[in-house]
Scaffold this active site. Structure first.
Site: not given
Ligand code: CTP
Length: 399
Positions: A209-212
């Site tokens: 995933g990512n931090r958005s």
């Protein structure tokens, strides 16, 4: 012009023969995109059936502070839910109670709790409307910030002719629209917004995933809805909920699902704003069972995902405004400019990772807007809602 009014409207109905027009008013508000909650006084029931208004608004009509077996209708919560309160028709009796702070029913308790703009559409017979007490009461309300719509002159229920007719539903909707939406070019436009960070499965338990957080995309969707747009919000997993009226939400998880959902909607959108943080790579083979821990190192082979924004640029219909986001660490403006041209965008929003308070998870953001023919516009650090307004202001100049 079709008027879009994406607002949560608390509609107070008091006892006046003009209440018969409220059925058309509710229908017009709903057609314009509003969510309508009707609160009636007991006297209003004699003029229009609650069932009619409940059916047209799609919500039960409320009348009593305490109804049935001790059910409390929470006027504070109702007032907080509303973006705008409209009391139509406003009878002489309810007017007098509002002016003097009497509070003997749910409609008035809700009015006293309201912090949103309040509009009243008085309706009464000629002499009643002319009476000095009526004018004094209306002046008191207006001095407290209440906005008056009408009444109009014409034939009255008594057979007399003169001032006192409640404004027609269409005129009421037009006034709310003029005050709340103004002449935004986004009124009636279809806007596609992507938000959040996609998740790419490694196995049934883990993902890349990512931090958005999705906050920027949600802020854009909400502001576009406030300006009267039909908003479709395609969002990757996020904790955010939007209760704004006028937003159709589609939940997706992976980049592939986001691509499908966005492509389906692209051709019919006047504006596309891709603010999602889409994974550039995904595991080539997601394991069907949970991967067990072993002593040896583990590698996961990755393959590229489809670049949705590039697809949008390649398939952009004439007249569509396409907006991308960029996050760059080196040589940011030049790279963003290159992306704008390569992907056939009309505007690119360059995010800052360097500045405190900007980027992932924050409620504030600092961005630079780069268009096709203008030089970079560096915006100050501001709330994500403020950034959303600036982006949409800029988009309005491109429409
Ligand atoms: N984007 C997309 N599909 C992808 C990856 C990104 O639509 N598979 C969109 C994002 O929504 C954003 C824009 O592309 O609007 C920019 O994403 P960014 O990660 O900054 O750039 P990339 O195009 O991935 O390029 P690079 O990794 O080279 O910076």
């Amino acid at each position: 012009m079709e008027r879009r009014l994406n607002r949560k409207v608390l509609l107070g109905v008091s006892g006046s023969i003009a209440a018969f027009k409220v059925a058309a008013l509710v229908r017009d508000l709903v057609k314009a995109g509003a969510e309508v909650q009707v609160v009636m006084t007991r006297a209003a029931h004699d003029f229009v059936a609650p069932l009619t208004l409940a059916t047209l608004s799609g919500r039960p009509v409320l009348t009593e502070l305490i109804s049935g077996e001790g059910t409390w209708n929470d006027h504070v919560h109702l007032a907080r839910w509303a973006d705008v309160m409209l009391i139509a028709p406003l009878s002489a009796n309810t007017l007098s109670k509002l002016a003097h702070g009497q509070c003997d029913n749910l409609l008035i308790a809700t009015y006293l709790s309201a912090t949103c703009p309040v509009y009243v559409a008085p309706a009464m017979d000629l002499e009643m409307y002319r009476d000095a007490s009526t004018h004094a009461n209306l002046d008191l309300l207006k001095a407290r910030g209440v906005r008056q719509i009408g009444p109009e002159s014409g034939e009255l229920a008594s057979g007399l002719s003169g001032e006192g007719r409640m404004s027609e539903p269409e005129a009421i909707v037009a006034r709310l629209h003029a005050d709340l939406i103004g002449n935004s070019k986004l009124n009636g436009k279809r806007i596609l917004v992507s938000a959040g960070g996609t998740q790419e499965a490694i196995d049934p338990v883990r993902y890349i995933g990512n931090r958005s957080s999705g906050k920027m995309g949600f802020a854009i969707a909400e502001e576009a809805a406030l300006r009267g747009a039909f908003v479709e919000l395609v969002t990757a997993p996020t904790n955010l909920t939007s209760t704004a009226a006028g937003i159709q939400r589609a939940d997706v998880v992976s980049a592939a699902q986001m691509a499908d959902a966005c492509k389906q909607r692209a051709a019919t959108s006047d504006v596309v704003i891709m603010s999602a943080a889409v994974a550039d790579y995904r595991p080539k083979h997601a394991a069907t069972g949970k991967i067990k821990k072993k002593d040896a190192a583990l590698s996961v082979e990755l393959e590229p995902t489809e670049d949705i924004l590039a697809w949008m640029g390649a398939h952009k219909p004439a007249g569509q405004v396409l907006v991308g986001f960029a996050l760059e660490t080196d040589n940011a403006e030049a790279h963003a400019q290159g992306k704008l041209e390569r992907k056939n965008l009309d505007l690119i929003v360059l995010n800052s990772l360097q500045d405190a308070g900007a980027g992932f998870g924050h409620d504030t953001n600092k961005v630079t807007l780069i268009g096709r023919d203008t030089k970079a516009e560096h915006l100050a650090l501001m709330s994500k809602a403020g950034v959303a307004r600036a982006i949409l202001d800029r988009i309005e100049t491109l429409l």
